[in-house]
Motif scaffolding. Structure first.
Motif, short mmCIF file in Angstrom:
data_model
loop_
_atom_site.label_atom_id
_atom_site.label_comp_id
_atom_site.label_asym_id
_atom_site.label_seq_id
_atom_site.Cartn_x
_atom_site.Cartn_y
_atom_site.Cartn_z
N LEU A 594 0.84 -1.20 0.00
CA LEU A 594 0.00 0.00 0.00
C LEU A 594 0.87 1.24 0.00
CD1 LEU A 594 -2.66 1.65 0.60
CD2 LEU A 594 -2.22 1.18 3.03
N TRP A 595 0.59 2.16 -0.92
CA TRP A 595 1.23 3.47 -0.91
C TRP A 595 0.13 4.50 -0.67
CZ3 TRP A 595 4.95 3.23 -5.77
CH2 TRP A 595 5.93 2.24 -5.53
N SER A 613 4.09 3.15 8.60
CA SER A 613 2.96 3.28 9.52
C SER A 613 3.02 2.16 10.55
CB SER A 613 1.62 3.19 8.78
OG SER A 613 0.56 3.01 9.70
N PRO A 614 3.00 2.50 11.85
CA PRO A 614 2.98 1.44 12.86
C PRO A 614 1.68 0.65 12.86
CG PRO A 614 2.67 3.57 13.90
CD PRO A 614 3.00 3.84 12.46
N TRP A 615 0.66 1.16 12.19
CA TRP A 615 -0.62 0.44 12.10
C TRP A 615 -0.63 -0.56 10.95
CZ3 TRP A 615 -4.03 1.07 15.99
CH2 TRP A 615 -3.92 2.22 16.77
N TYR A 616 0.09 -0.25 9.87
CA TYR A 616 0.04 -1.08 8.67
C TYR A 616 1.47 -1.35 8.17
CZ TYR A 616 -4.85 0.41 8.68
OH TYR A 616 -6.16 0.66 9.03
N PRO A 617 2.02 -2.49 8.49
CA PRO A 617 3.42 -2.77 8.12
C PRO A 617 3.69 -2.75 6.62
CG PRO A 617 2.68 -4.30 9.81
CD PRO A 617 1.47 -3.54 9.37
N THR A 618 2.67 -2.99 5.78
CA THR A 618 2.91 -3.03 4.33
C THR A 618 2.72 -1.66 3.68
OG1 THR A 618 0.60 -3.61 3.85
CG2 THR A 618 2.15 -5.43 4.23
N ALA A 619 2.51 -0.62 4.49
CA ALA A 619 2.24 0.71 3.93
C ALA A 619 3.52 1.52 3.79
CB ALA A 619 1.25 1.45 4.82
N ARG A 620 3.53 2.33 2.75
CA ARG A 620 4.58 3.33 2.54
C ARG A 620 3.88 4.66 2.36
NH1 ARG A 620 9.08 3.24 -2.39
NH2 ARG A 620 10.07 5.26 -1.91
N ASP A 629 0.61 20.84 -2.10
CA ASP A 629 1.55 20.43 -3.15
C ASP A 629 1.45 18.93 -3.42
OD1 ASP A 629 3.57 20.07 -4.93
OD2 ASP A 629 5.19 20.81 -3.64
N TRP A 630 0.43 18.57 -4.21
CA TRP A 630 0.30 17.17 -4.58
C TRP A 630 1.30 16.77 -5.66
CZ3 TRP A 630 -1.70 14.07 -1.41
CH2 TRP A 630 -2.83 14.40 -0.64
N SER A 631 1.73 17.73 -6.47
CA SER A 631 2.61 17.38 -7.58
C SER A 631 3.91 16.76 -7.08
CB SER A 631 2.90 18.60 -8.45
OG SER A 631 3.57 19.60 -7.68
N ALA A 632 4.47 17.32 -5.98
CA ALA A 632 5.72 16.76 -5.46
C ALA A 632 5.51 15.36 -4.91
CB ALA A 632 6.28 17.68 -4.38
N ALA A 633 4.40 15.17 -4.15
CA ALA A 633 4.14 13.84 -3.58
C ALA A 633 3.87 12.82 -4.68
CB ALA A 633 2.95 13.93 -2.62
N VAL A 634 3.05 13.20 -5.67
CA VAL A 634 2.75 12.27 -6.76
C VAL A 634 4.01 11.99 -7.58
CG1 VAL A 634 1.42 11.98 -8.89
CG2 VAL A 634 0.31 12.89 -6.85
N GLY A 635 4.87 13.00 -7.72
CA GLY A 635 6.13 12.78 -8.43
C GLY A 635 6.98 11.72 -7.76
N GLU A 636 7.02 11.74 -6.42
CA GLU A 636 7.77 10.71 -5.70
C GLU A 636 7.15 9.33 -5.93
OE1 GLU A 636 8.68 11.32 -1.58
OE2 GLU A 636 8.77 13.48 -1.83
N VAL A 637 5.82 9.27 -5.91
CA VAL A 637 5.15 7.98 -6.15
C VAL A 637 5.46 7.49 -7.57
CG1 VAL A 637 2.92 6.81 -6.30
CG2 VAL A 637 3.32 8.49 -4.50
N ALA A 638 5.41 8.39 -8.53
CA ALA A 638 5.67 8.01 -9.92
C ALA A 638 7.08 7.46 -10.08
CB ALA A 638 5.45 9.20 -10.84
N ALA A 640 8.95 6.09 -7.70
CA ALA A 640 9.03 4.79 -7.03
C ALA A 640 8.31 3.71 -7.84
CB ALA A 640 8.43 4.90 -5.63
N LEU A 641 7.20 4.09 -8.46
CA LEU A 641 6.44 3.14 -9.27
C LEU A 641 7.24 2.71 -10.50
CD1 LEU A 641 3.70 1.70 -9.46
CD2 LEU A 641 2.83 3.69 -10.72
N ALA A 642 7.90 3.66 -11.14
CA ALA A 642 8.72 3.32 -12.31
C ALA A 642 9.84 2.36 -11.93
CB ALA A 642 9.29 4.60 -12.92
N GLU A 643 10.44 2.62 -10.75
CA GLU A 643 11.51 1.73 -10.28
C GLU A 643 10.98 0.33 -10.02
OE1 GLU A 643 14.54 1.38 -6.45
OE2 GLU A 643 13.54 3.30 -6.88
N ARG A 644 9.80 0.25 -9.38
CA ARG A 644 9.24 -1.08 -9.08
C ARG A 644 8.81 -1.79 -10.35
NH1 ARG A 644 5.20 -2.97 -4.25
NH2 ARG A 644 4.80 -5.05 -5.09
#
Length: 648
Positions: A594-595, A613-620, A629-638, A640-644
């Protein structure tokens, strides 16, 4: 030569004819001759009172009473003099003595009540009002005054009884209708606005009546009616700051933000020293701190301004200062549910779970809290021994909260309890089979018998949960195996499979800040080697309308009936990318990768400055670096997604 009685008769004739100087001279000659003549003392005292010489009048009537203590007329007149010179306690004493001599006199009981009330002798006043109504039951005024006194003493039910009797006797008694309306308003009786409307018609020049009518309409959610009544207040009293504040609030509730600000600016021009006005203006300027600071300069103990400033500092991630102000607000008003609730959110966000859970229990007393207490007669379970007993755990807020905190249900069962679980109908099939849960009931269905009850969000307090003791073993929920197998077969193909959720429930406070929206996720859809599946339900799905989506995107929403369907799809995916909303919790509870995209000021459960997250071990966690500023956060996800995707 005239006798004493004849001289007194002549003096009294002169007195009643308005020839006061001649009467006074004759009273004086009589008293020179017979200093202890009580009638002369009494009449001369009344003449002195008529001329404004109250001290001399009291001295003369006091001597008359001492000589003839058994005459109620003397005592009643002395009582009136005491009241006129500002000594209601002495007046009450004389009225009381007179009433003892003439116990069937409503004419003595009623003024005794008024004097006793002025003297702060509430018990004596109430007894005198009641005696008056017993002696003269068709008289409305004692009932009105008794009702007012009872209302001021907080005895609202008795006040309403007295005032209802009064308006039946005198339907044209505006003051009675006014106080009846205020009493009804206090107990949230829907008849309050009608009573205050009667009062306003009977007291057309009374601004306070219209102010209270405006409050009644406001509390009933009738914003336009409230505004009409409050404008009537301001027509009579243009500088009434209470009316201006409430008019602004009503305007804001009705969606007229510009009008609300205009009203508050008018108030602050009239009253620049109004701390309440600056605080009210702050509600229309959610990103500004200056108005709240101005309110606190004017009134350092303004609890609402303290909490408001503390909340804004929390949203700016200035947690230490936020908590300091929250602590001040709670010290100022320890019984304030709102102050403790606000502090709970800051404490939990800072990771102080122990203090946060305690304050979080105040949520039920917050006026605008989105859910209300169930009103169940069974006691709240707070961690007591429960072996062999039955407990109802029930959903209270959003579906995401239920999914996050249902993890505690097996822990309750492990203490030897029979566990019943009540949730929304769309969660029932998902929660079936949860270890230790004997039965899952949809909200609205009949409930079996149980001994204890606990809202799901009170369970962390019952278990004294700290960061290091969060029960984080996943998965604690599982998808239906047959559904999952069917979806796995259907989604088989090349590339990384990614579920997307971009919006939460718009009715929840702060949803606009926490939901990036579909357009913001465009950089993700451009990442090669991925197939994207829309899991978005609700109003957020409307963003798909008219938008050209790439071939790599498939909308699965039409095939999702409930959370069990969503769970089966998620269990078939490689990754879920979600905003802060219920599907994110579902993916975490299932143990699916989960991201989560988080706003700069996230919900308390995501804490601060950590990617896990201490509640969800599989979360990032991917966080906005700046507000909006969603563009910066979404850019990081993009990235990381490209790498995966490149590794898969």
């Amino acid at each position: 030569m005239a006798t004493l009685d004849e001289a007194l008769a002549i003096a009294l004739d002169l007195h009643t004819a308005g020839r006061t100087e001649e009467a006074e001279a004759l009273y004086g000659r009589i008293l020179d001759a017979v200093p202890d003549e009580p009638n002369a003392l009494h009449l001369y005292g009344l003449l002195c009172a008529q001329g404004g010489r109250l001290e001399q009048a009291v001295e003369l009537l006091g001597r008359a009473v001492a000589l003839r203590p058994g005459l109620p007329e003397y005592r009643a007149n002395l009582a009136m003099l005491h009241q006129a010179r500002g000594d209601p306690a002495a007046a009450a004493e004389e009225y009381r003595a007179a009433l003892c001599l003439c116990p069937d006199s409503a004419a003595l009981a009623f003024p005794l009540a008024g004097a006793a009330r002025q003297a702060g002798q509430g018990g004596l006043a109430m007894a005198a009002y009641r005696r008056t109504t017993l002696l003269q039951p068709d008289l409305a005024e004692p009932l009105v005054q008794a009702g007012i006194l009872l209302r001021y003493e907080g005895r609202t039910g008795e006040a309403m009884t007295a005032l209802r009797r009064a308006v039946r006797l005198r339907p044209d008694h505006g003051e009675a209708w006014h106080h009846l309306g205020v009493a009804l308003q206090r107990v949230q009786d829907p008849a309050a606005p009608a009573a205050l409307t009667h009062a306003a018609a009977l007291l057309p020049e009374d601004a306070t009546v219209r102010l209270n009518l405006g409050r009644a309409h406001y509390e009933a959610g009738r914003w336009d009616d409230a505004a009409t009544a409050l404008r009537g207040t301001l027509a009579l009293d243009p500088a009434n700051d209470g009316a201006l504040e409430l008019l602004a609030a009503a305007g804001r509730r009705a969606g007229g933000e510009v009008g609300a600000v205009r009203t508050l600016r008018r108030l602050l021009r009239l009253r620049p020293d109004s701390a309440n006005g600056w605080h009210a203006l702050s509600l229309s300027e959610p990103g500004v701190l200056g108005t709240l600071r101005r309110a606190l300069v004017l009134q350092p103990d303004h609890r609402s301004a303290l909490s408001g400033l503390a909340n804004r500092l929390r949203d700016r991630r200035e947690i230490a200062e936020s908590l300091r102000l929250h602590d001040r607000a709670v010290r100022l008003e320890p019984a304030s549910a709102e102050a403790r609730w606000n502090r709970s959110l800051a404490r939990l966000l800072a990771g102080d779970l122990a203090g946060g859970w305690e304050d979080y229990e105040a949520r039920w007393g917050v006026a605008d809290f989105p859910t209300r207490p169930r009103g169940l007669p069974q006691p709240l379970w707070s961690g007591e021994g429960i072996a062999g007993q039955t407990i109802l755990l029930h959903e209270e807020q959003g579906r995401g909260d239920a999914i996050q905190f249902v993890r505690y249900a097996p822990l309750v069962a492990a203490r030897g309890a029979r566990v019943l679980l009540e949730v929304g109908a769309d969660l029932v099939s998902l929660f079936h089979g949860l270890p230790g849960v004997e039965r899952v009931v949809a909200r609205g269905e009949p409930l079996p018998a149980f001994d204890w009850q606990c809202p799901l969000l009170s369970l962390p307090r019952a278990f004294a949960t700290r960061l290091e003791t969060i029960p984080a073993a996943v998965p604690y929920l599982s998808a239906d195996p047959a559904l999952t197998a069917a979806w796995k077969e259907r989604l088989t193909g090349e590339g990384l499979t990614v579920g997307l959720v971009w919006a939460g429930n718009p009715q929840f406070a702060g949803d606009r800040e926490r939901s990036p929206g579909l357009a913001a996720l465009a950089p993700l859809l451009a990442v090669p080697g991925c197939r994207f599946f829309g899991l978005q339900l609700g109003p957020g799905r409307d963003e798909l309308a008219g938008r050209a989506m790439p071939p790599s995107f498939t909308d699965l929403a039409p095939e999702i009936r409930d959370f069990a369907d969503t769970a089966a799809i998620m269990a078939s995916l490689d990754l879920v990318v979600s905003s802060c909303t219920a599907p994110a919790h579902l993916a975490g509870a299932l143990g699916v990768p989960l991201w989560v995209l988080l706003s700069h000021a996230p919900d308390w459960r995501w804490l601060l400055d950590r990617a896990d997250s201490p509640w969800y071990p599989t979360a990032r966690l991917f966080r906005q670096p700046r507000p909006g500023d969603w563009s910066a956060a979404v850019g990081e996800v993009a990235a990381a997604l490209a790498e995966r995707a490149a590794r898969s």
